[in-house]
Each structure stands twice: as structure tokens, then as C-alpha cells.
Design an enzyme around this catalytic site. Structure first.
Site, PDB file in Angstrom:
ATOM      1  N   SER A   1     -31.250 -17.181  33.969  1.00  0.00           N
ATOM      2  CA  SER A   1     -30.541 -15.918  33.748  1.00  0.00           C
ATOM      3  C   SER A   1     -30.807 -15.415  32.335  1.00  0.00           C
ATOM      4  CB  SER A   1     -29.036 -16.087  33.964  1.00  0.00           C
ATOM      5  OG  SER A   1     -28.749 -16.489  35.272  1.00  0.00           O
ATOM      6  N   CYS A   2     -32.077 -15.494  31.911  1.00  0.00           N
ATOM      7  CA  CYS A   2     -32.455 -15.069  30.556  1.00  0.00           C
ATOM      8  C   CYS A   2     -31.951 -13.649  30.292  1.00  0.00           C
ATOM      9  CB  CYS A   2     -33.973 -15.109  30.417  1.00  0.00           C
ATOM     10  SG  CYS A   2     -34.640 -16.787  30.532  1.00  0.00           S
TER      11      CYS A   2
END
Lengths: 221, 211, 221, 211
Positions: free
Chosen positions: D119-120
Site C-alpha cells: 500500500s505504498c
């Protein structure tokens, strides 16, 4: 569909619970669900539609609930979609006030009768079609590189891979359409793949993986 | 009648996720109650199905088929050529075996059966599948790491043996014919049948007759 | 690894919860976990190893637990593997009797100090290497058709697909090795794929999907 | 020190699955308690990080950057050429923005950012990511069905517009620069910043300034 059910080759599911006492059912409800699934099928249902309904279970429930529980969930969904029961009735735990829905129960079947039905249920899915098979035993074929959003029986791990036809199975009901209620037959083949074609770890291995695949999943290699 | 409406099914699943009892037993109880309440099933028929797959139909059927094939070369030949007809000679034809294929282990080939997409299984000849066969660990790993899977079952496969995994993607079903153990020449079909394990007919057992 | 984390293009996860009040944390424990993850890192850890430890969470927990809970789970696993705490201590809910493990706590940091640390943590992952880039902007490339059992940043949906290099990003720390504690730089490119190359539904679409991919994931098309 | 032993980590996860409290709050409490007990963290530092990402660092930073780029063509040019330097002019450089790229919406291009593998997110300029950004539904669908995703956010994309999805697979992070709304020519930078939504900088919002 590229759903949670397409498990072949997926990693992280841990060790196998190899110990099993051989009992068919470990809790009473498992047997009840097995029995329900044998004798309560909505009209017009196909095995492929039922499988697709199981694939559509929320991933967290698909993974988190016991096997026969997922059958119950699938049955619920097919019964509700087909109008046999309503979400409200399911939430309430009993049938509604619609007396018309309450029919005479079917007659009880005896052990001998269900054994006979089991025997009679030995249904074959192959049939005759006019077209000649496009591929022959020994021929190299490559599988489709894409699936689609509906039900299909070409697993992700075997897409865009090259193998060899090792048997012709006859023309079988095509599951991708059967899951939409359309029964057409299509030539079906057993295709053998070198494990090394499918898996990075299998380089140098002589192991094989064999799948039964329909003609429209395949092209000449 | 069904409309084959996948979007509607997905919505129903989401709804049921939050509106069904949290225990499996209660969910199935609710299902049976509704079906009976609506006159759609007869609970005694459910009883009969449970009895059929507890008392009558199970892996002893497959073991009998294998033992006969070991004992009778002509039966073995018929089994390998047309398994449904051969098992029907014993009265074992039924659910999910109408298009059965028997795949034979040899000194250089070991067969292993899986269904990665659901849990297809030859019910009428092996009964209800074991829990591991239906679980994500086996379904995910059998095609990718069959030797590792077999090792977890205590089965070591030599380098000289090719492992052939059969993924049940169509309506064909597979039954593994294990090798007849050495030193069983004098045994009756009944005695031989005792040696055949359920796992050996799926492929997660290989050398039979050892303690 | 072909784990549960590799979600791109997977189907069946339902609608998006589009409503969000904009609050960074909705429960107090979420903020605590965020803070813990900022200030408690085992020596020698890399971001790629931490990500891999998160990927290794059991699928049922990965899908079933809230996001920051999976961070806590990942932290637990890295702390235990690195010897900061034991499974027994975790199960018991407090530190063991090993007094040596109880050091002086680090000094408290103020808001200004953590803001400064946040600013100083603006770490770049690119660096100089001798080799010249193998691909140039505008070139057609095809991605590897296999992953591997370890950590990798080539998602399943983009394997065996053809795209066009649209930017050179510099030589970046290679995640597949960084997850094993080995820091090497490798040329990294932004590659653009036609949606129609990736998805069966996108036939005829002009939409695009862009990924940052390392040189060893790519070959000349 | 870590041994980078993935097998051991998998075993730890399985163990923790059955031995940790069932509630998230209790699990995190147990984690903090152990770390404090062992002298590995100072709880006041945790307080400071929570405060930093509640009061100081959030999407208002991104909105300010966009508003300045709308107002100042030279800044806009610097931002598109070297975003980290440009945001550092405002003091906003930090976690996950050292290699930021700004991608610009136009009449014919709409950009959408996702991280399918984890979930950068560009923390120092947008703060903590919204729950939907980190959830499986968005991560799975944004790359495959971006127009369907956008429709769920109430954003209709015409056929003349190309949707460009950026999957954050490396340490680069992406910030979408939305289009400046028509009729805002007289607005100050402060007023403009008020129009810029967090979602518009991820790409799940497009036409700004409408009520």
C-alpha cells in the site's frame, strides 16, 4: 474469474493437515449439508453455475470457513437467486407467511433409493458434435494468456503455457457457457505440461502436470 | 429458475456474510429448516444420503477395484481401458465416476490427483474427500510442489521417478492405481483390498503393505 | 512469492468503501501501531524484508484483519525472528525474566524531533552502478513469465506481457535481493502497458497501466 | 539481527494466529507493552509520531503544492521536473517522497495511483492513506477496472480521456496534479488549496470546485 478459488501454485497456505481419521463427516452438520446438496437443486441449475456461485463467495469466507459450510453458503445463494427463499427469510430463520410457497414435501427416500439414485447420477458430460477436433494427440499447443470475468476452467497457472496433447477426451459440455445456462459441447483434451514450463522452482525437473482443457482454451504452439 | 446473474450472487454473499449465524452448524441448521419449512426437501432423504456415504459408499470400493485389478489381469485391462464399465461390474458406478480414468503407478511414474479450482473427487468410488484434499494448502501446493507435499505425507520419491500431477479441471475424474506390494503373491483379493489405502488411490501414499 | 498480497486484477473483492472521513486514524490502536512502526526497527532490517514478512502473514489474517493490525503482526514477526522478543513472551503478554533484555529506554522524542526525522528519512533508493542501462526509452520490452518464491515486485498480472519503456528511473536497490539483506542496485524503468495487453475486458481500450520494473524482470521484446 | 529466514517468519505467523488476542487493539497494546517493557521504545516518541501525522503532516501539504503549481508557472515547472526538490521548498520532503513524481491530469489524460502489492503511499505529502486505498477491493480493481472504480467514487470519465494507472511497484511515489478548475483565475493560493481534495491527488477525484 480470477478469484480466490484459483489456488493452484499460490503460496503461503502453510503445511498440509495430513492426519485424517477417515471419517466422511466430522460434525453432524457436515453430513446434513452433504445430504441437502444431493437432494435440493433449483430447476435449471448446472454444475458450472453452482461452482461459479461458490467462487463468488467473499474471499474471507471462502478461506475462513469449513469446506461444507461453503457448500451451504453456495446453496443459500442459488436458492435465493432462484426465488426459493428470500434474504429476509434467511435472516429471520424461517419461511415467510406466503402460504403458496409451502408445498407438499417430496416423499422420503430410503437408503436403497438414494443408492440407486447415486448410481443413476453417473452422468457423462461428453456428446457428439459435427466439428472435427482441431488438435491431435502428440501435438504441441499453447494455452490462452487471458481468462475472463466469468466461470472458466483454465487455471491462472496454466495460462500462456505450452504443452502437449496426450489424450482426446471427447466433446464435453463447455463450462464457461454452462455457467450461463447454455449447454454446448466442445472438444476437450488432456494436455501435459512440463513442470519446468509452469514453475520457476522446477527447472531441470522431469515432473509433469496434466490438465483437461477445452479447445477454445488452446492454440497451435 | 435461475437467471445466472453473477452480480446478484455476489451481493447475496455479501449480505449473508453479515446476516447469517456465525457458526457453521447453525447456518446449515437454518438452511435445512427453511427447506423443510417450504416443503422443498424431506429430512429423511437427507438422513438416507448421510447413511449412504457413511455406511455404503467409501474408499473400500476403490480398494476392491484395485485389489481385483491386481488379482485379475483381464479386469485390470478393462479397468484401464474403460474404468466406468469396469467399476460398474462391481456396482460402484455413481456420482462423479461416469468418466473415470485410472492412472497407474509404475517403478518410474508416480501419479497424484488434485482439483485446484474446487475439490472435484470421484465420490462413488472413494466416498467423501478427506479434509486436506479440500483445503487451500493441498490445492495450492500439489501442482507446484508435489514432492514437498508427498514428503509431508511421509512419501519419499526418488529422482528416478517422474511425478505426474492430474489437476481435475473437467468432468473427468482420476483414480490412482498403486503398485501391488512385493511378497503378496499368495494373498486373496480380500486380503489385498485391506492393503489399499485411500491416500494411495489419490496419490499421497505410494508403498503399500508396510507397517 | 505468489502470495495473497499480489492483488492486482484479482476478482471478487466487492465494492470499494468510498466514504472516508479523512481522519488519519479511526481507532487509537491504529495510531499506536503507526508510531511503533516508525520508531522500533530491528537492526539490519530492510523495507523489502519487512514487506516480505507482511506477505507471509496467513492469507486468512491478511484478508481478515484491519490494515494497521497487519503491520503489528509484521512487526511481531520481525521482532521475534530477530530475537527482540520470544513467542512465549508474546503469548504471556510481558517480557520474560531475562533482565539483560531490559535496557535503558531510548530518550523521548518531541514533535519537532520526529518531524525533523521524518524530513531526514527522505531516503532515495537509487545509486550509481558501472553497467549501462540495457534498455532505452521507447524500447519494447517483455516481462518475465515466472516469479519466484521470495519477495519480488513484478506482479502476477504483469508477467509475460509486452510494454514500452517510458522512463529511466536510475539504478535502484533491487528488492528481490534486498529482502534477503543483500543491497545491490539495478537499473529500473517505468514501463507502460496497454490495458488491452493485460486484461481481457480491455480489448479496444486506450487506457494504460504503468509500472516501475527492474532490468532483470525485462527482456527485449 | 535478522537471518532473513522466510520459513521461520511463516511459522511465527502461524503461531501468532492462535496465540494472540483476537482484538486488534489488544494485539497492538501487547506489542507496545513488550517493547516498552524491554526498553526498546519510548511511548512518548510514539505519542509524537501520532501527533505529527494527525496535526502536522497530511493532505493539506499536497493541496498547498498543487495550489502553488497552479499559481506559479515556474514552480509548476520545477515540480514536474524534480518534485522532491520542489516540495522541499515548502518543507514537505519526508517519508516516501524522496523520489516523488508528479503526474499531471489534462483534458485527455486522467491519472490514478495504486499499490497492488502492498500500500505504498507518499506519506509526507498526503499523510496516512485512506482505508479504501489499503483495502483489497481498491488494490485489486484499480489496475483492471479503473473506470468502474472511478464511477464508484462518482467520477465519470469520457471516452476521449485516457486513464493512466500508476502501480507503485518500486520506491518511486506518485502524486496526481489535478486540473485547475475553470473560473478560479482570481483566487489566491490559499483559496485554491482549499479546492484540492486528497482524492484528487490520488486520482479518485477529477473535477474540483463543484459543490
Amino acid at each position: 474469474m480470477d478469484g480466490i478459488h484459483d489456488l493452484g501454485g499460490k503460496q503461503g497456505y502453510g503445511p498440509i493437515e495430513v492426519n485424517d481419521d477417515g471419517d466422511p463427516f466430522h460434525e453432524e452438520w457436515e453430513g446434513r449439508e452433504w445430504g441437502i446438496a444431493q437432494c435440493a437443486r433449483t430447476p435449471g441449475i448446472t454444475i458450472d453455475w453452482w461452482r461459479h456461485c461458490r467462487e463468488l463467495i467473499m474471499p474471507i469466507d471462502y478461506l475462513g470457513r469449513p469446506y461444507f459450510d461453503s457448500w451451504a453458503q453456495t446453496d443459500f445463494s442459488t436458492y435465493i437467486e432462484a426465488g426459493w427463499m428470500t434474504l429476509e427469510e434467511v435472516a429471520g430463520g424461517k419461511g415467510g407467511t406466503d402460504d403458496a410457497a409451502h408445498g407438499e414435501p417430496p416423499a422420503a427416500m430410503t437408503l436403497q433409493q438414494v443408492l440407486q439414485e447415486d448410481h443413476d447420477h453417473a452422468h457423462r458430460f461428453d456428446g457428439d458434435i459435427d466439428a472435427a477436433p482441431a488438435f491431435s494427440v502428440g501435438q504441441r499447443v499453447v494455452t490462452a494468456s487471458h481468462g475472463h470475468a466469468g466461470h472458466t476452467r483454465l487455471p491462472q497457472y496454466a495460462r500462456g503455457r505450452t504443452g502437449t496433447v496426450q489424450a482426446y477426451n471427447g466433446a464435453h459440455v463447455f463450462p464457461d457457457l454452462s455457467a450461463q445456462g447454455i449447454e454446448v459441447h466442445q472438444h476437450c483434451y488432456n494436455v501435459v505440461f512440463a513442470a519446468s514450463e509452469l514453475w520457476p522452482e522446477a527447472s531441470g525437473s522431469k515432473d509433469k502436470v496434466c490438465l483437461d482443457l477445452w479447445e477454445s482454451y488452446l492454440s497451435e504452439a | 429458475m435461475t437467471d445466472f446473474d453473477a452480480g446478484k450472487i455476489a451481493e447475496i454473499h455479501e449480505h449473508l456474510h453479515s446476516h447469517l449465524p456465525s457458526e457453521s452448524a447453525l447456518r446449515v441448521k437454518a438452511l435445512e429448516t427453511l427447506l423443510v419449512d417450504k416443503g422443498l426437501v424431506n429430512p429423511q432423504t437427507i438422513d438416507a444420503w448421510v447413511e449412504a456415504y457413511t455406511e455404503e459408499i467409501g474408499p473400500k470400493r476403490g480398494a476392491r477395484v484395485v485389489a481385483r485389478a491386481w488379482s485379475d489381469p483381464e479386469y485390470r485391462k478393462r479397468l484401464l481401458e474403460d474404468a466406468p464399465a469396469a467399476i460398474d461390474e462391481l456396482g460402484y458406478l455413481g456420482k462423479a465416476t461416469a468418466h473415470l480414468k485410472v492412472v497407474e503407478n509404475t517403478d518410474t511414474v508416480h501419479n497424484l490427483v488434485v482439483c485446484t479450482l474446487c475439490s472435484c473427487y470421484p465420490f462413488s468410488i472413494l466416498g467423501i474427500a478427506p479434509a486436506w484434499y479440500k483445503a487451500a494448502a493441498y490445492r495450492s501446493r500439489a501442482v507446484r510442489d508435489p514432492r514437498g507435499v508427498l514428503a509431508e505425507f511421509g512419501v519419499e520419491i526418488g529422482d528416478e521417478v517422474e511425478v505426474r500431477v492430474w489437476d481435475s479441471t473437467a468432468e473427468l475424474r482420476y483414480l490412482v492405481m498403486p503398485q501391488r506390494p512385493a511378497g503378496t503373491e499368495g494373498m486373496s483379493e480380500d486380503e489385498l483390498a485391506e492393503l489399499v489405502t485411500r491416500n494411495s488411490m489419490i496419490g499421497t501414499d505410494r508403498v503399500l503393505g508396510r507397517e
